[in-house]
Design a protein around this motif. Structure first.
Motif, short mmCIF file in Angstrom:
data_model
loop_
_atom_site.label_atom_id
_atom_site.label_comp_id
_atom_site.label_asym_id
_atom_site.label_seq_id
_atom_site.Cartn_x
_atom_site.Cartn_y
_atom_site.Cartn_z
N THR A 192 85.42 70.07 19.91
CA THR A 192 85.21 69.39 21.29
C THR A 192 86.56 69.01 21.98
OG1 THR A 192 83.85 67.87 22.70
CG2 THR A 192 84.89 67.04 20.20
N VAL A 193 86.50 68.91 23.25
CA VAL A 193 87.78 68.62 23.90
C VAL A 193 87.46 67.18 24.57
CG1 VAL A 193 89.65 69.09 25.79
CG2 VAL A 193 88.45 70.93 24.04
N GLY A 194 88.41 66.18 24.18
CA GLY A 194 88.42 64.89 24.94
C GLY A 194 89.37 64.97 26.14
N PRO A 195 89.13 63.61 26.83
CA PRO A 195 89.81 63.78 28.13
C PRO A 195 91.30 63.18 27.63
CG PRO A 195 88.82 61.75 27.81
CD PRO A 195 88.38 62.64 26.45
N VAL A 196 92.24 63.94 28.61
CA VAL A 196 93.44 63.26 28.81
C VAL A 196 93.43 62.04 29.43
CG1 VAL A 196 96.06 63.73 29.44
CG2 VAL A 196 94.71 65.68 28.37
N TRP A 197 93.98 61.01 28.78
CA TRP A 197 94.09 59.81 29.50
C TRP A 197 95.18 59.74 30.88
CZ3 TRP A 197 91.25 55.53 29.40
CH2 TRP A 197 91.69 54.31 30.01
N HIS A 198 94.55 59.29 31.81
CA HIS A 198 95.43 59.06 33.02
C HIS A 198 95.11 57.95 33.68
CE1 HIS A 198 96.93 63.45 33.36
NE2 HIS A 198 95.60 63.95 33.09
N GLY A 199 94.98 56.87 32.96
CA GLY A 199 94.83 55.44 33.33
C GLY A 199 93.41 55.07 33.50
N GLY A 200 92.18 55.95 33.21
CA GLY A 200 91.12 55.40 33.50
C GLY A 200 90.19 55.49 34.40
N VAL B 75 80.70 67.31 4.17
CA VAL B 75 79.65 67.36 5.08
C VAL B 75 79.25 68.50 5.78
CG1 VAL B 75 80.46 64.91 5.71
CG2 VAL B 75 81.39 66.57 7.01
N ASP B 76 78.14 68.58 6.39
CA ASP B 76 77.83 69.82 6.99
C ASP B 76 78.96 70.07 8.12
OD1 ASP B 76 75.61 69.91 5.51
OD2 ASP B 76 74.08 69.22 6.69
N VAL B 77 79.13 69.27 8.91
CA VAL B 77 79.97 69.59 10.17
C VAL B 77 81.28 68.66 10.36
CG1 VAL B 77 80.04 69.64 12.64
CG2 VAL B 77 78.08 70.42 11.49
N VAL B 78 82.14 69.25 10.40
CA VAL B 78 83.41 68.42 10.60
C VAL B 78 83.70 68.59 12.36
CG1 VAL B 78 85.81 68.59 10.68
CG2 VAL B 78 84.77 68.31 8.43
N VAL B 79 84.07 67.71 12.99
CA VAL B 79 84.25 67.71 14.18
C VAL B 79 85.82 67.77 14.67
CG1 VAL B 79 84.19 66.88 16.94
CG2 VAL B 79 82.16 66.69 15.16
N ASN B 80 86.45 68.62 15.34
CA ASN B 80 87.82 68.84 15.62
C ASN B 80 88.01 68.51 17.13
OD1 ASN B 80 90.35 69.49 15.64
ND2 ASN B 80 89.88 71.84 15.84
N ALA B 81 88.90 67.32 17.25
CA ALA B 81 89.46 67.26 18.63
C ALA B 81 90.34 68.34 19.01
CB ALA B 81 90.20 65.78 18.51
N ALA B 82 90.27 69.24 19.51
CA ALA B 82 90.55 70.30 19.83
C ALA B 82 91.46 70.39 21.24
CB ALA B 82 89.69 71.56 19.95
N ASN B 83 92.21 71.09 21.50
CA ASN B 83 92.41 71.55 23.30
C ASN B 83 92.00 72.56 23.75
OD1 ASN B 83 94.05 73.76 22.85
ND2 ASN B 83 95.40 72.49 21.59
N PRO B 84 91.76 72.60 25.11
CA PRO B 84 90.87 73.48 25.70
C PRO B 84 91.30 74.91 25.19
CG PRO B 84 91.61 72.07 27.32
CD PRO B 84 92.65 71.79 26.05
N SER B 85 92.41 75.47 24.68
CA SER B 85 92.78 76.96 24.35
C SER B 85 91.85 77.18 23.07
CB SER B 85 94.15 76.78 24.21
OG SER B 85 94.64 76.39 22.86
N LEU B 86 91.51 76.28 22.13
CA LEU B 86 91.14 76.51 20.93
C LEU B 86 91.91 77.21 19.95
CD1 LEU B 86 87.48 77.58 22.01
CD2 LEU B 86 87.93 75.23 21.36
N ARG C 136 83.48 59.16 31.09
CA ARG C 136 82.26 60.09 30.89
C ARG C 136 82.88 61.22 30.00
NH1 ARG C 136 81.71 64.16 33.86
NH2 ARG C 136 83.25 63.67 35.37
N ILE C 137 83.84 61.87 30.04
CA ILE C 137 84.21 63.02 29.38
C ILE C 137 84.26 62.78 27.86
CG2 ILE C 137 86.07 64.64 28.97
CD1 ILE C 137 86.87 64.04 32.19
N LEU C 138 84.70 61.50 27.30
CA LEU C 138 84.59 61.39 26.25
C LEU C 138 83.23 61.12 25.62
CD1 LEU C 138 86.60 60.70 23.87
CD2 LEU C 138 86.57 58.31 24.17
N GLU C 139 82.45 60.25 26.53
CA GLU C 139 80.75 60.28 25.97
C GLU C 139 80.35 61.65 25.86
OE1 GLU C 139 79.41 57.12 28.32
OE2 GLU C 139 77.74 58.23 28.31
N GLU C 140 80.69 62.56 26.77
CA GLU C 140 80.05 64.05 26.78
C GLU C 140 80.58 64.71 25.58
OE1 GLU C 140 79.63 64.73 31.38
OE2 GLU C 140 81.23 65.99 30.40
N ALA C 141 81.92 64.56 25.23
CA ALA C 141 82.46 65.13 23.91
C ALA C 141 81.68 64.61 22.75
CB ALA C 141 83.88 64.88 23.98
#
Ligand code: ADP
Length: 180
Positions: free
Chosen positions: A81-89, A17-28, A95-100
């Motif tokens: 992109t960095v997803g949210p760490v789940w802390h119970g919702g 594919v043209d682009v693979v999305v990585n579920a990264a952490n903030p440090s990259l 919103r953060i996951l949607e933004e990612a």
């Protein structure tokens, strides 16, 4: 219906594919799960590219996305992109996951890319409940594609059959089932 969305069961690093999305952490700087798999398959050039981004922009905040080359992957680029760490919702996780998802799509479109593959962001080490995460993924991507011409095609890459069934069911409910 000629859907622009497909479910793929398997390893995201193998996709042409043209682009693979990585579920990264903030440090990259790489990590476990899909992040580790992408860095292993892409080779050292990917880490070098991530270090340059880090020097220029600092860490990648949850919900944000950055783009690099793809090294030895069959893809042309990697969007980290960095997803949210789940802390119970109750900590803006949805919103953060949607933004990612949305920021990744915007970045691919801004670079003129036609096809993009997403892993199930946030559902591994970060602990987002799978069904809720899949619902956000499907709704955010479907809504985006009804408004924008690029990317033309999006793959939801599932690493196990249960997750693939989940995505297919949600896409069917939205009238976007594919034959994949
Ligand atoms: P996060 O830190 O965002 O939770 P993880 O990498 O821990 O990210 O997990 C995200 C999802 O990626 C999980 O559902 C996991 O099963 C899946 N995954 C792991 N390796 C791969 C791979 N090679 N290809 C596609 N998906 C993968």
């Amino acid at each position: 219906m000629n859907s622009r969305i497909e479910v793929f069961l398997g390893d995201i690093t193998t996709l042409h594919v043209d682009v693979v999305v990585n579920a990264a952490n903030p440090s990259l700087m790489g990590g476990g799960g899909v992040d580790g798999a992408i860095h292993r398959a892409a080779g050292p050039a990917l880490l070098e590219a991530c270090k340059v981004v880090r020097q220029q922009q600092g860490e990648c905040a949850p919900g944000q996305a950055v783009i690099t080359l793809a090294g030895d992957l069959p893809a042309k680029a990697v969007i980290h992109t960095v997803g949210p760490v789940w802390h119970g919702g109750e900590h803006h996780e949805a919103r953060i996951l949607e933004e990612a998802y949305r920021n990744s799509l915007n970045l691919a479109a801004a670079n003129g890319y036609h096809s993009l593959a997403f892993p199930a962001i946030g559902t591994g080490v970060y602990g987002y409940p799978r069904a809720a995460a899949a619902e956000i993924a499907v709704n955010t991507v479907s809504d985006y594609l009804t408004r924008k011409p690029l990317p033309e095609r999006v793959y939801f890459v599932c690493y196990d059959e249960e997750n693939a069934r989940l995505y297919k069911r949600l896409l069917t409910q939205r009238g976007q089932e594919t034959d994949a």
